[in-house]
Design a protein around this motif. Structure first.
Motif, PDB file in Angstrom:
ATOM      1  N   GLY A  18       0.814  -1.207  -0.009  1.00  0.00           N
ATOM      2  CA  GLY A  18       0.170  -0.054  -0.187  1.00  0.00           C
ATOM      3  C   GLY A  18       0.853   1.256  -0.004  1.00  0.00           C
ATOM      4  N   ASN A  19      -0.006   2.251  -0.105  1.00  0.00           N
ATOM      5  CA  ASN A  19       0.729   3.645   0.014  1.00  0.00           C
ATOM      6  C   ASN A  19       1.685   3.829   1.242  1.00  0.00           C
ATOM      7  N   LYS A  20       2.687   4.470   1.158  1.00  0.00           N
ATOM      8  CA  LYS A  20       3.611   4.611   2.500  1.00  0.00           C
ATOM      9  C   LYS A  20       4.361   5.790   2.292  1.00  0.00           C
ATOM     10  N   ILE A  21       4.898   6.306   3.453  1.00  0.00           N
ATOM     11  CA  ILE A  21       5.655   7.550   3.671  1.00  0.00           C
ATOM     12  C   ILE A  21       6.668   7.362   4.612  1.00  0.00           C
ATOM     13  N   LEU A  22       8.043   7.612   4.449  1.00  0.00           N
ATOM     14  CA  LEU A  22       9.062   7.407   5.497  1.00  0.00           C
ATOM     15  C   LEU A  22       9.429   8.697   5.880  1.00  0.00           C
ATOM     16  N   VAL A  23       9.515   8.815   7.302  1.00  0.00           N
ATOM     17  CA  VAL A  23      10.004   9.967   7.875  1.00  0.00           C
ATOM     18  C   VAL A  23      11.172   9.579   8.829  1.00  0.00           C
ATOM     19  N   HIS A  24      12.493  10.338   8.733  1.00  0.00           N
ATOM     20  CA  HIS A  24      13.636   9.871   9.532  1.00  0.00           C
ATOM     21  C   HIS A  24      14.193  11.129  10.147  1.00  0.00           C
TER      22      HIS A  24
END
Lengths: 260, 260
Positions: free
Chosen positions: A34-40
């Motif tokens: 599915g749709n995903k966003i990574l934040v680091h």
């Protein structure tokens, strides 16, 4: 109409600093459907580069004082070194990643924190996100990878807390998607007994949270994190999960899920 | 069907290093009509950061030898410091910029240069660009800002010549757009007489180029640049312009335009 799902995953220094942990996490991330966003984030690396450059990192209550030269280091380390290496590694795993700061596509605007007792320097408090622009990237089948930098709209980059970026993106995107946030940290989840790493509280809702607070069951460091989670939930986010990266393996259910 | 126009502008260290020049250029860039892409280097800044970190920059024939730690500096400076500050400044000028390396959206893939007499280290020779992904950004009304970094598709970032990046993007995008490339450098254009900065050759085509070469009118440093321009033109780029940033002011026509 049923909204599509969107997962926002935030990782911190403990994963980023360690090549093996990062590789293992990115593999799990690449398998997430599915749709995903990574934040680091990337704080420790910034501290080490700053120190090599002869810049002393000034921290007050665990928060970095960001003077002009520290902001340069953060822009180099978060926006360049950490972000672009993650993007390259995700591409190798067939994830069509795109690395962003809040300045890119004007995605996250913030205000420079006003000077009160402490002058935090070039630190931004998030003001607004441009959901429809971020959504254009998702609709184009790209996977956004955000580092912990925003901008003020007048040409100034600003150092911004990565947890806050994740929750703000979550809230903003919840207008378009059924949004879940995953906060990855060292522990398995929110613990009932801090001396027992396995005593994960699997489900917390508003009522159980109030009880846990009343009984002094939540550690001081965890309270602002959980307040931040409930804030996101009250503003449209469906679910918040807290645990270590093992929460992305299918057999594991030993982490904390927070709902209203 | 008539193709839409796309301008690709490459700027070098002389503009990036100087706050005033950069601000003036970005203002001109923001006023440019139509679809546009910015490509930037940033070599001098990388050298100064490397030197502060105690890393000696090794150059052979003006080309940087990129060992592992130099690549880290380049990733920090090109991908982070220079790229993200340009993006923030363009946002302040209402340009919806998005900063990219070749790893982002797998836009530019390259091969690590094979070791022959010289081991250039982590230097990439461009192999292919993903035009349709770059075009998704343009169609979404974003303005791509590329730094001089590519990737090999296996997780490795690679230092890559910014002129080559500009010409490769030009060639790749020429399938979709009527593409012009603008190379900005210190001089007004290709000069007839190197001691006279005003002696700009305004138009060069294949025939005049051959004559100029025959008569020894082109300086050694300019020949590979011009060969590169003709290569781009032979592979689909419509026009190449060489000059300083004044070529973007409407009243100025004192620069070099190259066509087949």
């Amino acid at each position: 109409m049923l909204k599509e799902k969107l997962s926002i995953i935030k990782i911190g220094g403990n994963i980023i600093e360690d090549e093996t942990s990062l590789a293992a996490f990115l593999k799990l991330f690449s398998n997430l459907e599915g749709n995903k966003i990574l934040v680091h984030g990337g704080g420790k690396r910034a501290t080490s580069v700053a120190s090599k450059l002869g810049i002393t990192s000034k921290m007050i209550d665990g928060r970095r004082i960001t003077d002009a030269e520290t902001l340069e280091v953060i822009t180099m380390v978060y926006g360049g070194l950490v972000n672009k290496n993650i993007v390259a590694k995700l591409q190798a795993l067939q994830v069509d990643a795109i690395g962003l700061t809040g300045a890119d596509i004007n995605s996250i605007k913030s205000d420079k924190r006003p000077i009160k007792e402490i002058d935090f320097g070039y630190v931004g408090d998030v003001k607004e996100i441009t959901s429809h622009s971020i959504d254009k990237l998702i609709k184009a089948d790209f996977t956004p990878v955000f580092c912990a930098i925003t901008h003020d709209g007048n040409g100034q980059l600003l150092n911004t807390n990565a947890d806050t970026i994740a929750s703000t993106i979550g809230v903003g995107m919840s207008k378009i998607y059924d949004t879940s946030i995953y906060y990855c940290f060292e522990l398995n989840g929110v613990l009932q007994d801090f001396s027992d790493k396995e005593s994960v509280i699997k489900n917390i809702d508003t009522e159980t949270y109030q009880n846990l607070l009343k009984n002094g069951m939540i550690s001081d460091g965890m309270i602002p994190k959980l307040d931040n989670c409930f804030d996101a939930l009250q503003n449209g986010v469906q679910k918040v999960h807290i645990g270590n990266t093992a929460m992305f393996t299918k057999e594991n259910n030993n982490f904390t899920t927070i709902t209203l």
